[in-house]
Design an enzyme around this catalytic site. Structure first.
Site, PDB file in Angstrom:
ATOM      1  N   GLY A  60       0.822  -1.205   0.000  1.00 43.07           N
ATOM      2  CA  GLY A  60       0.000   0.000   0.000  1.00 43.07           C
ATOM      3  C   GLY A  60       0.851   1.247   0.000  1.00 43.07           C
ATOM      4  O   GLY A  60       2.055   1.201   0.245  1.00 43.07           O
ATOM      5  N   GLY A  64       1.981   8.740   4.459  1.00 44.62           N
ATOM      6  CA  GLY A  64       3.180   8.469   5.252  1.00 44.62           C
ATOM      7  C   GLY A  64       4.290   7.773   4.496  1.00 44.62           C
ATOM      8  O   GLY A  64       5.423   7.701   4.980  1.00 44.62           O
ATOM      9  N   THR A  66       5.340   4.387   1.486  1.00 40.46           N
ATOM     10  CA  THR A  66       4.956   3.149   0.808  1.00 40.46           C
ATOM     11  C   THR A  66       5.342   1.955   1.662  1.00 40.46           C
ATOM     12  O   THR A  66       6.421   1.928   2.259  1.00 40.46           O
ATOM     13  CB  THR A  66       5.645   3.044  -0.561  1.00 40.46           C
ATOM     14  OG1 THR A  66       5.310   4.205  -1.342  1.00 40.46           O
ATOM     15  CG2 THR A  66       5.205   1.800  -1.312  1.00 40.46           C
ATOM     16  N   VAL A  67       4.448   0.965   1.720  1.00 38.34           N
ATOM     17  CA  VAL A  67       4.701  -0.244   2.508  1.00 38.34           C
ATOM     18  C   VAL A  67       4.902  -1.421   1.561  1.00 38.34           C
ATOM     19  O   VAL A  67       4.080  -1.664   0.670  1.00 38.34           O
ATOM     20  CB  VAL A  67       3.539  -0.538   3.475  1.00 38.34           C
ATOM     21  CG1 VAL A  67       3.850  -1.779   4.313  1.00 38.34           C
ATOM     22  CG2 VAL A  67       3.276   0.662   4.382  1.00 38.34           C
ATOM     23  N   ASP A 167      -6.489   7.967  15.943  1.00 36.33           N
ATOM     24  CA  ASP A 167      -6.921   7.657  14.573  1.00 36.33           C
ATOM     25  C   ASP A 167      -7.315   6.187  14.445  1.00 36.33           C
ATOM     26  O   ASP A 167      -6.941   5.510  13.487  1.00 36.33           O
ATOM     27  CB  ASP A 167      -5.819   7.999  13.575  1.00 36.33           C
ATOM     28  CG  ASP A 167      -6.353   8.170  12.150  1.00 36.33           C
ATOM     29  OD1 ASP A 167      -7.576   8.379  11.997  1.00 36.33           O
ATOM     30  OD2 ASP A 167      -5.564   8.088  11.199  1.00 36.33           O
TER      31      ASP A 167
END
Length: 309
Positions: A60, A64, A66-67, A167
């Site tokens: 994903g 923040g 990219t994973v 969150d």
């Protein structure tokens, strides 16, 4: 400063924050975990090497970074590697600092943090093979209780150590085929330095904000509500579990409609066909007044969870 994680509701431009060139040292000690083996190491363990990690696929990408799904060449273990965007800011710093602190089986574990000479930062974390709860809809009460218990264990751990997530939503709760559920994404979380340090600032994902976070100056919001820094997490948790139960977001996905419903309407409730225990559980999570909401510790002893064993 206002920050909203889901820009489908608000599109706000923030003043750019100058990013530091290096990660500052952790200002807090590693928190020992309850119910965790003594063999679990701290985040900055220096036992991994980026060169020893094979990228398999992209899991994903977001604000923040990219994973990636990666594999350790030596052990064949699978991990998630979060590559922080080059212009990383206070949000990234906050997440790194909290990941260095926490050590709980109910929070996505940070195995190591890497920084290359150019300043690029990567975080090696648990890989949860079923992704987030965002795609999970229409579960049974027993399944909901199992997930709720794990999230509340994680929330209780964080709150006991003065960390407010701010969150909680389906996308930030990860699950595995081992029926594990873990809390992730600490980008807008806050470490409460003083017991009355207010954390009800307008951050997080708009649709899951509690009444006191959406409008701290509304009629009926007391100083006690404002100083109850952890109650907003409980509202977000309750709304998340209700969404997973019924299979859809339980309010109209429109900014004005959400504000009216959350701040001025009756709180969302479990469907009539649900058990009395579940109805009561949701009511304890979604009370309008923050001071009347149950804590994570209290909810862990609610009959809805106890009767599912």
């Amino acid at each position: 400063m206002v920050m909203v994680r889901d820009n489908q509701f608000l599109n706000l431009k923030l003043s750019p924050i100058q990013a530091p060139t290096t990660i500052p040292p952790c200002r807090f000690p590693i928190i020992p975990a309850t119910k965790v083996s003594a063999t679990v190491s701290s985040c900055a363990s220096n036992t991994f090497s980026v060169a020893n990690l094979d990228r398999i696929s992209v899991l994903g990408s977001g604000n923040g970074g990219t994973v990636f799904k990666v594999k350790d060449k030596t052990t064949s273990e699978i991990y998630a590697l979060k590559k922080v965007k080059e212009n990383w800011d206070s949000t990234s710093l906050r997440e790194i600092e909290i990941l260095r602190m926490v050590n709980s089986p109910y929070v996505a574990k940070c195995h190591d943090i890497f920084q290359n000479p150019s300043g690029e930062v990567s975080i090696l974390m648990d890989y949860m093979d079923l992704g987030s709860l965002e795609s999970l809809r229409g579960v049974t009460e027993k399944q909901l209780a199992l997930m709720s218990r794990q999230v509340l264990e994680g929330k209780n751990y964080l709150h006991e150590h003065k960390i407010v997530h701010r969150d909680i939503k389906p996308a930030n709760l990860l699950r595995s085929s081992k029926e594990e559920v873990k809390i992730a994404d600490f980008g807008v979380s806050k470490i409460v330095v003083r017991s009355l340090n207010k954390c009800n600032s307008f951050v997080g994902t708009f649709a899951y904000m509690s009444p006191e976070r959406l409008d701290s100056e509304a009629d009926g919001v007391t100083e006690e509500d404002k100083s109850n820094v952890y109650a907003g997490d409980i509202w977000s948790f309750g709304l998340t579990m209700l969404e997973i139960l019924v299979g859809y977001y339980p309010m109209l996905p429109d900014q004005a409609a959400i504000v009216c419903a959350v701040c001025f309407g009756e709180p969302p409730k479990a469907p009539e066909e649900c058990s009395d225990d579940l109805k009561s559980f949701m009511d304890c999570c979604l009370r309008k007044k923050a001071s009347e909401r149950w804590t994570a510790s209290q909810l862990l002893n609610h009959p809805f969870l106890l009767h599912q064993d």
